[in-house]
Design a protein around this motif. Structure first.
Motif, PDB file in Angstrom:
ATOM      1  N   ILE A  45       9.355   8.092  35.089  1.00 58.00           N
ATOM      2  CA  ILE A  45       8.796   9.413  34.538  1.00 58.00           C
ATOM      3  C   ILE A  45       7.548   9.652  35.267  1.00 58.00           C
ATOM      4  N   GLY A  46       6.876   8.733  36.061  1.00 60.52           N
ATOM      5  CA  GLY A  46       5.906   8.909  36.879  1.00 60.52           C
ATOM      6  C   GLY A  46       4.516   8.889  36.011  1.00 60.52           C
ATOM      7  N   LYS A  47       3.291   9.431  36.587  1.00 61.09           N
ATOM      8  CA  LYS A  47       2.204   9.703  35.866  1.00 61.09           C
ATOM      9  C   LYS A  47       2.319  11.010  34.929  1.00 61.09           C
ATOM     10  N   THR A  48       2.720  11.799  35.743  1.00 56.25           N
ATOM     11  CA  THR A  48       2.991  13.050  35.186  1.00 56.25           C
ATOM     12  C   THR A  48       3.756  13.107  33.667  1.00 56.25           C
ATOM     13  N   GLY A  49       4.860  12.316  33.827  1.00 54.38           N
ATOM     14  CA  GLY A  49       5.462  12.196  32.407  1.00 54.38           C
ATOM     15  C   GLY A  49       4.820  11.299  31.446  1.00 54.38           C
ATOM     16  N   MET A  50       4.109  10.391  32.015  1.00 56.21           N
ATOM     17  CA  MET A  50       3.234   9.587  30.757  1.00 56.21           C
ATOM     18  C   MET A  50       2.128  10.600  30.133  1.00 56.21           C
ATOM     19  N   ARG A  51       1.675  11.396  31.324  1.00 50.09           N
ATOM     20  CA  ARG A  51       0.531  12.290  30.667  1.00 50.09           C
ATOM     21  C   ARG A  51       1.280  13.241  29.558  1.00 50.09           C
ATOM     22  N   GLU A  52       2.412  13.688  29.938  1.00 49.16           N
ATOM     23  CA  GLU A  52       3.016  14.612  29.002  1.00 49.16           C
ATOM     24  C   GLU A  52       3.267  14.062  27.618  1.00 49.16           C
ATOM     25  N   ARG A  53       3.792  12.772  27.829  1.00 44.52           N
ATOM     26  CA  ARG A  53       3.984  11.899  26.374  1.00 44.52           C
ATOM     27  C   ARG A  53       2.581  11.720  25.696  1.00 44.52           C
ATOM     28  N   ILE A  54       1.659  11.391  26.370  1.00 43.90           N
ATOM     29  CA  ILE A  54       0.416  11.222  25.707  1.00 43.90           C
ATOM     30  C   ILE A  54      -0.053  12.492  24.782  1.00 43.90           C
ATOM     31  N   CYS A  55       0.043  13.547  25.781  1.00 42.56           N
ATOM     32  CA  CYS A  55      -0.681  14.851  25.191  1.00 42.56           C
ATOM     33  C   CYS A  55       0.295  15.245  24.210  1.00 42.56           C
ATOM     34  N   ARG A  56       1.601  15.196  24.172  1.00 43.95           N
ATOM     35  CA  ARG A  56       2.574  15.542  23.094  1.00 43.95           C
ATOM     36  C   ARG A  56       2.385  14.571  21.839  1.00 43.95           C
ATOM     37  N   HIS A  57       1.921  13.429  21.797  1.00 39.00           N
ATOM     38  CA  HIS A  57       1.722  12.250  20.545  1.00 39.00           C
ATOM     39  C   HIS A  57       0.355  12.994  19.895  1.00 39.00           C
ATOM     40  N   ASN A  58      -0.451  13.285  21.046  1.00 38.67           N
ATOM     41  CA  ASN A  58      -2.081  13.772  20.498  1.00 38.67           C
ATOM     42  C   ASN A  58      -1.840  15.105  19.629  1.00 38.67           C
ATOM     43  N   ASP A  59      -1.042  15.968  20.367  1.00 39.62           N
ATOM     44  CA  ASP A  59      -0.820  17.227  19.630  1.00 39.62           C
ATOM     45  C   ASP A  59      -0.066  17.092  18.257  1.00 39.62           C
ATOM     46  N   MET A  60       0.625  15.988  18.166  1.00 41.19           N
ATOM     47  CA  MET A  60       1.516  15.825  16.889  1.00 41.19           C
ATOM     48  C   MET A  60       0.313  15.434  15.771  1.00 41.19           C
ATOM     49  N   ALA A  61      -0.633  14.537  16.255  1.00 44.88           N
ATOM     50  CA  ALA A  61      -1.678  14.303  15.334  1.00 44.88           C
ATOM     51  C   ALA A  61      -2.499  15.485  14.946  1.00 44.88           C
ATOM     52  N   ARG A  62      -2.828  16.398  15.906  1.00 45.46           N
ATOM     53  CA  ARG A  62      -3.459  17.482  15.685  1.00 45.46           C
ATOM     54  C   ARG A  62      -2.670  18.592  14.726  1.00 45.46           C
ATOM     55  N   LEU A  63      -1.389  18.295  14.987  1.00 46.76           N
ATOM     56  CA  LEU A  63      -0.562  19.313  14.218  1.00 46.76           C
ATOM     57  C   LEU A  63      -0.548  18.896  12.488  1.00 46.76           C
ATOM     58  N   VAL A  64      -0.512  17.693  12.350  1.00 41.60           N
ATOM     59  CA  VAL A  64      -0.464  17.165  11.012  1.00 41.60           C
ATOM     60  C   VAL A  64      -2.156  17.205  10.368  1.00 41.60           C
ATOM     61  N   ALA A  65      -2.990  17.291  11.306  1.00 36.43           N
ATOM     62  CA  ALA A  65      -4.352  17.594  10.626  1.00 36.43           C
ATOM     63  C   ALA A  65      -4.228  19.098  10.219  1.00 36.43           C
ATOM     64  N   ASP A  66      -3.786  19.931  11.245  1.00 38.21           N
ATOM     65  CA  ASP A  66      -3.859  21.426  10.919  1.00 38.21           C
ATOM     66  C   ASP A  66      -3.230  21.888   9.796  1.00 38.21           C
ATOM     67  N   LEU A  67      -1.838  21.147   9.674  1.00 35.80           N
ATOM     68  CA  LEU A  67      -1.117  21.423   8.234  1.00 35.80           C
ATOM     69  C   LEU A  67      -1.558  21.038   6.845  1.00 35.80           C
ATOM     70  N   ALA A  68      -2.364  19.773   7.209  1.00 38.70           N
ATOM     71  CA  ALA A  68      -3.105  19.331   6.082  1.00 38.70           C
ATOM     72  C   ALA A  68      -4.317  20.174   5.753  1.00 38.70           C
ATOM     73  N   ARG A  69      -5.043  20.702   6.638  1.00 39.41           N
ATOM     74  CA  ARG A  69      -6.096  21.569   6.339  1.00 39.41           C
ATOM     75  C   ARG A  69      -5.606  22.843   5.714  1.00 39.41           C
ATOM     76  N   LYS A  70      -4.252  23.500   6.218  1.00 42.58           N
ATOM     77  CA  LYS A  70      -4.105  24.550   5.353  1.00 42.58           C
ATOM     78  C   LYS A  70      -3.360  24.399   4.229  1.00 42.58           C
ATOM     79  N   HIS A  71      -3.046  23.218   3.860  1.00 39.81           N
ATOM     80  CA  HIS A  71      -2.333  23.158   2.536  1.00 39.81           C
ATOM     81  C   HIS A  71      -3.353  22.730   1.276  1.00 39.81           C
ATOM     82  N   PRO A  72      -3.173  23.395   0.313  1.00 39.67           N
ATOM     83  CA  PRO A  72      -4.178  23.119  -0.743  1.00 39.67           C
ATOM     84  C   PRO A  72      -4.046  21.789  -1.504  1.00 39.67           C
ATOM     85  N   ALA A  73      -2.861  21.074  -1.221  1.00 37.75           N
ATOM     86  CA  ALA A  73      -2.531  19.816  -2.055  1.00 37.75           C
ATOM     87  C   ALA A  73      -2.918  18.596  -1.027  1.00 37.75           C
TER      88      ALA A  73
END
Length: 486
Positions: A368-396
């Motif tokens: 997948i090359g360096k570009t594919g590795m970068r895309e994977r890393i960014c995608r996974h980091n985005d998932m953590a940020r998504l969880v944080a965003d969803l958690a911030r928006k949920h009252p529970a």
């Protein structure tokens, strides 16, 4: 009598059958191993066999009873540990090495890739071109090798040789309270003792405090202790925090102490341009480790240690002359791959026998090359940020620590419950029991949190969303059971 060599010609057919069984496993439609424990124990166990059953019948047992009752770790929804299921090319490259390069010796194509893949990783992760590496079985041994080099360097400056004569003075290793416990184990194995690891305070984000490090080094000056290494984290196991590498490097240099960076999990995060600035100072390290069997998708059992001067590894770990090896190989007029040992990795670490790990890493990068590795890393980091965003928006839900890499620490909250730690522990146990979403937990400043770590190549954004939904649903159900009338 069963003839072992008789199966050689059937290898393509056997591999196809094994491939079909593994493909079925990767659909993750089978129940957890504990659902039918007695069945597979009966099929796999029994007394020591006197007569063999042959390859084909054994392959039937492997496909029916062994593979389907394997680990939950490769599941895309399993975000518990910073290991994951290998990618398909990682599996295939590993199998190739098992058959064609069972030992890390000789001038073979596999051993050529040992050095080339180390070079590729160093370039991909912005390590200095002068840093050379060696593979080992993972972060535990990689840290051991790095600290062994640090110990050698520190004692050599005193005119002593710890590899030859042992540790003759009390030592100090400085690491944050968030460092991986393999640092303590390495200190024990290297003869310095676990108590040699001095804990340095961290800030509210889990990063080592440079001022606390400076104060400790000043306090230890002229006390007779040998300062062996300062250890920094490029992505802690707990939260993915990245220590202030440049500040720590400058302090280590001022006190003339070896600077080691543990990047077993987080070093590939440097590929994400949004957080690349956090790795400033990495180039000042004397040693760095990374585990390809984490974010790169290699099968478990591959770690790498880099040092500025690989000759120090030889001085620290050389096994010495052996009659059966000396004279067996040479470097003049080589006409056969077995006439040379190649790069003497056996004298750079703690393993003589070792599998072909470089070909696996080479294949992962080549696929997948360096570009594919970068895309994977960014995608996974985005998932953590998504969880944080969803958690911030949920009252529970509550974000306990904002993600830096692909780890997010959050929890379920309710004013109806006095002990939120216990509630979140119950939520986690229900999630694991259910088996669809399997995060882990950790403790941050006394708070028990749900801790998903996204590193699996097969894990998608949908799995991150499903985890948040599952935490909320499970928490709500537990609350309803506790307060049935509300």
């Amino acid at each position: 009598m069963y003839q072992e060599h008789a199966e050689c010609g059937k290898l393509p057919e056997l591999l196809q059958r094994l491939g079909e069984d593994l493909t079925n496993y990767l659909r993750f439609e089978h129940p957890d191993a504990m659902c039918n424990e007695e069945s597979w124990k009966t099929a796999l166990g029994g007394p020591l066999p006197d007569q063999g059953i042959g390859c084909e019948q054994l392959l039937d047992i492997i496909g029916q009873h062994l593979i389907p009752n394997g680990s939950q770790v490769p599941k895309p929804g399993c975000t518990s540990f910073i290991t994951t299921g290998a990618t398909s090319i990682g599996v295939l490259a590993t199998l190739s090495g098992v058959v064609a390069a069972p030992q890390r010796v000789g001038l073979t194509a596999f051993n050529y890739l040992e050095e080339l893949s180390l070079q590729w990783m160093a370039e991909m992760f912005a390590l200095p071109s002068t840093m050379k590496g060696i593979y080992s079985s993972g972060g535990s041994v990689a840290n051991l090798v790095a600290l062994g080099a640090a110990r050698q360097w520190a004692f050599e400056r005193l005119g002593l040789n710890p590899a030859e004569n042992g540790v003759q003075k009390p030592c100090r290793i400085y690491a944050s309270s968030a460092c991986h416990r393999t640092i303590h184990r390495a200190a024990a194995v290297l003869g310095m003792g676990r108590s040699a690891v001095i804990t340095i305070a961290t800030d509210n984000n889990g990063r080592l405090c440079p001022n606390a490090l400076r104060r400790q080094l000043q306090a230890d000056a002229n006390t007779g202790f040998v300062p062996v290494a300062v250890v920094a984290n490029a992505g802690t196991t707990n939260t993915g925090a990245i220590d202030p590498l440049r500040e720590i490097a400058e302090i280590a240099a001022a006190y003339q102490i070896w600077f080691h960076v543990d990047g077993a999990y987080g070093l590939p995060g440097i590929l994400d341009p949004r957080i690349r600035p956090l790795y400033e100072g990495l180039s000042l390290a004397d040693s760095v480790i990374v585990d390809p069997h984490k974010w790169l998708g290699a099968p478990v059992g591959i770690g790498a240690t880099y040092v500025r001067d690989r000759s120090i590894l030889n001085r620290a770990f050389s096994q010495g002359a052996a009659d059966y090896l000396e004279g067996a190989c040479h470097d003049d007029n080589i006409q056969n791959s077995m006439l040379s040992m190649g790069v003497p990795y056996h004298d750079f670490g703690v393993e003589l026998s070792a599998p072909s790990r470089g070909a696996v890493v080479w294949a992962l990068i080549r696929e997948i090359g360096k570009t594919g590795m970068r895309e994977r890393i960014c995608r996974h980091n985005d998932m953590a940020r998504l969880v944080a965003d969803l958690a911030r928006k949920h009252p529970a839900l509550e974000v306990v620590q904002e993600p830096t890499l692909s780890i997010c620490c959050f929890r379920y909250v309710s004013d109806k419950v006095q002990n939120l730690n216990d509630l979140n522990k119950q939520i986690h146990r229900h999630l694991v029991q259910d088996g669809r979403c399997i995060p882990s937990t950790t403790i941050l400043n006394g708070i028990l949190v749900i801790r998903p770590c996204f590193v699996g190549a097969r894990t998608t954004e949908q799995h991150a969303r499903e985890l948040v939904d599952a935490v909320v649903e499970t928490g709500n159900n537990l609350l309803r059971d506790m307060h049935p009338t509300t």
